[in-house]
Design an enzyme around this catalytic site. Structure first.
Site, mmCIF file in Angstrom:
data_model
loop_
_atom_site.group_PDB
_atom_site.id
_atom_site.type_symbol
_atom_site.label_atom_id
_atom_site.label_comp_id
_atom_site.label_asym_id
_atom_site.label_seq_id
_atom_site.Cartn_x
_atom_site.Cartn_y
_atom_site.Cartn_z
ATOM 1 N N GLU A 83 0.814 -1.209 0.000
ATOM 2 C CA GLU A 83 0.000 0.000 0.000
ATOM 3 C C GLU A 83 0.855 1.269 0.000
ATOM 4 O OE1 GLU A 83 -2.224 -2.940 2.784
ATOM 5 O OE2 GLU A 83 -0.200 -2.633 1.985
ATOM 6 N N CYS A 86 -2.826 -3.656 7.188
ATOM 7 C CA CYS A 86 -2.492 -3.879 8.593
ATOM 8 C C CYS A 86 -2.870 -2.663 9.439
ATOM 9 C CB CYS A 86 -1.008 -4.210 8.744
ATOM 10 S SG CYS A 86 0.109 -2.922 8.178
ATOM 11 N N ALA A 122 14.730 -44.497 -5.854
ATOM 12 C CA ALA A 122 16.151 -44.856 -5.930
ATOM 13 C C ALA A 122 16.265 -46.347 -6.226
ATOM 14 C CB ALA A 122 16.884 -44.530 -4.632
ATOM 15 N N THR A 158 18.796 -39.248 4.176
ATOM 16 C CA THR A 158 19.119 -38.576 2.914
ATOM 17 C C THR A 158 20.445 -37.846 3.017
ATOM 18 O OG1 THR A 158 16.782 -38.329 2.346
ATOM 19 C CG2 THR A 158 18.327 -36.831 1.273
ATOM 20 N N GLU A 197 12.112 -32.459 0.981
ATOM 21 C CA GLU A 197 12.758 -33.380 0.049
ATOM 22 C C GLU A 197 13.445 -34.429 0.900
ATOM 23 O OE1 GLU A 197 15.131 -31.945 -3.217
ATOM 24 O OE2 GLU A 197 14.132 -29.984 -3.183
ATOM 25 N N GLY A 239 13.594 -38.983 2.114
ATOM 26 C CA GLY A 239 13.466 -40.372 1.712
ATOM 27 C C GLY A 239 12.152 -40.968 2.184
ATOM 28 N N LEU A 256 10.941 -40.506 6.191
ATOM 29 C CA LEU A 256 10.348 -39.231 6.599
ATOM 30 C C LEU A 256 9.095 -38.925 5.789
ATOM 31 C CD1 LEU A 256 10.363 -36.721 8.316
ATOM 32 C CD2 LEU A 256 12.081 -35.720 6.802
#
Length: 349
Positions: free
Chosen positions: A46, A69, A156, A190, A281, A283, A286
């Site tokens: 704004e 705000c 993989a 990972t 990102e 394996g 997780l």
């Protein structure tokens, strides 16, 4: 408002922990000012629009993608600036979910005699700021899980080789996903297998997302490329903790059941630190833990037209299901080709 949303998207990579906001000021049929929020601590959308409009803002209509705000943070209240500029009408796409505002901006405008409306293109405005809305309303970040898999669902080979399943275009696309995130999450498996940096490359965004490692037993090597990072463990053995801290890591203990890190507690901690969007990102372990805990808000699945067979490693390590009805279900939000691969964007059904 569509133009204001376009402007807001210019801050996609840079506004964290603030929301992405755009503003257009119109007098009659003429745009007299526009702006967007670029970075926390700098003027809001704004203010940029009002500065561009100058005296032409008096009696004009301001279209803004988020309720202005009404509190003093790093910058003064935008609602107050709109009042002082003499704007006659304000149209906001959505109310601010921040409890510090939450209607206060609209009230300030209304009390000053300004016509204030909310709800124009609200869905589009929310889609631009899923993490900010999530942090303010649920106390946790928006979790975006990224996977790259073969057509038969493998991430993989059995020996761990995974570079590269997808092509260059898909990998470049992932960089943009990382760039919009406030933090990037992976697992210690990972880290040990691939030694990734998990950073943003080839995009000059002026910052790097916080890197976070889930490491229940604190076995991340002190020379891991991902460090410095926040390392969340179940129990911190003093020697391993000291070695990681000496390498620049911050170690936090978040004990959960079964010797695992409490993932919900980790998300709450990240929210407290201003993380809006969390990019994952990781394996299968997780990935599976997040899926089972119901903590995946969006799944971006890159699929390569390759088949590697049943012995290769899968996407999610989860407990066996007793019935197909118990499966986690998603719906497609977007499907497109990226280079030679597909990118599927899914949300929980």
């Amino acid at each position: 408002m569509a133009r204001a949303l376009q402007l807001a998207a210019r801050g996609l990579f840079t506004t964290t922990p603030n929301p992405r906001v755009g503003c257009v000021i119109v007098r009659g049929d003429t745009v007299v000012g526009e702006g967007w929020h670029a970075r926390a601590g700098t003027p809001h959308a704004e203010i940029h629009a009002l500065n561009a409009a100058g005296a032409a803002a008096r009696g004009a209509t301001a279209y803004v993608t988020l309720e202005p705000c009404s509190h003093h943070g790093r910058t003064p209240p935008c609602a107050e600036a709109l009042v002082n500029a003499g704007v006659a009408r304000v149209v906001a796409a959505m109310k601010d979910p921040n409890p510090l505002v939450a209607g206060g901006g609209i009230d300030m405008l209304t009390l000053a005699g300004i016509t204030a409306e909310v709800g124009l293109m609200e869905a589009e405005a929310r889609a631009l700021n899923p993490g900010f809305v999530s942090r303010m309303t649920r106390g946790r970040p928006w979790v975006r899980l990224k996977t790259a898999a073969t057509l038969d669902g493998k991430i993989a080979l059995a020996n761990g080789q995974s570079q590269w399943i997808t092509g260059e275009a898909a990998r470049a696309d992932v960089q943009r996903l990382r760039a919009r995130a406030c933090a990037i999450l992976t697992g210690s498996g990972t880290v040990r297998a691939d030694n990734p940096r998990m950073n943003v490359r080839d995009l000059d965004i002026g910052r790097q997302p916080l890197r976070v490692v889930v490491d229940s037993r604190l076995c991340t090597p002190a020379n891991a490329a991902i460090l410095p990072a926040l390392v969340a463990c179940h129990h911190a053995e003093s020697g391993a903790r000291a070695a990681l801290e000496a390498a620049g890591a911050e170690v936090v203990e978040l004990p959960g059941s079964g010797g695992r890190v409490d993932l919900a507690a980790l998300l709450a901690l990240l929210a407290q630190r201003g993380v809006n969007e969390l990019h994952v990102e990781a394996g299968a372990a997780l990935n599976g833990a997040l899926l089972e805990a119901g903590l995946v808000d969006e799944w971006v699945a890159y699929v390569a037209p390759v088949a590697v067979g049943d012995a290769a490693r899968g996407l999610f390590a989860t407990a066996p299901l007793a019935a197909l009805a118990d499966a986690a279900r998603f719906r497609f939000a977007d499907v497109r080709q990226v280079g030679g691969d597909l990118r599927l964007t899914l949300v929980p059904a």
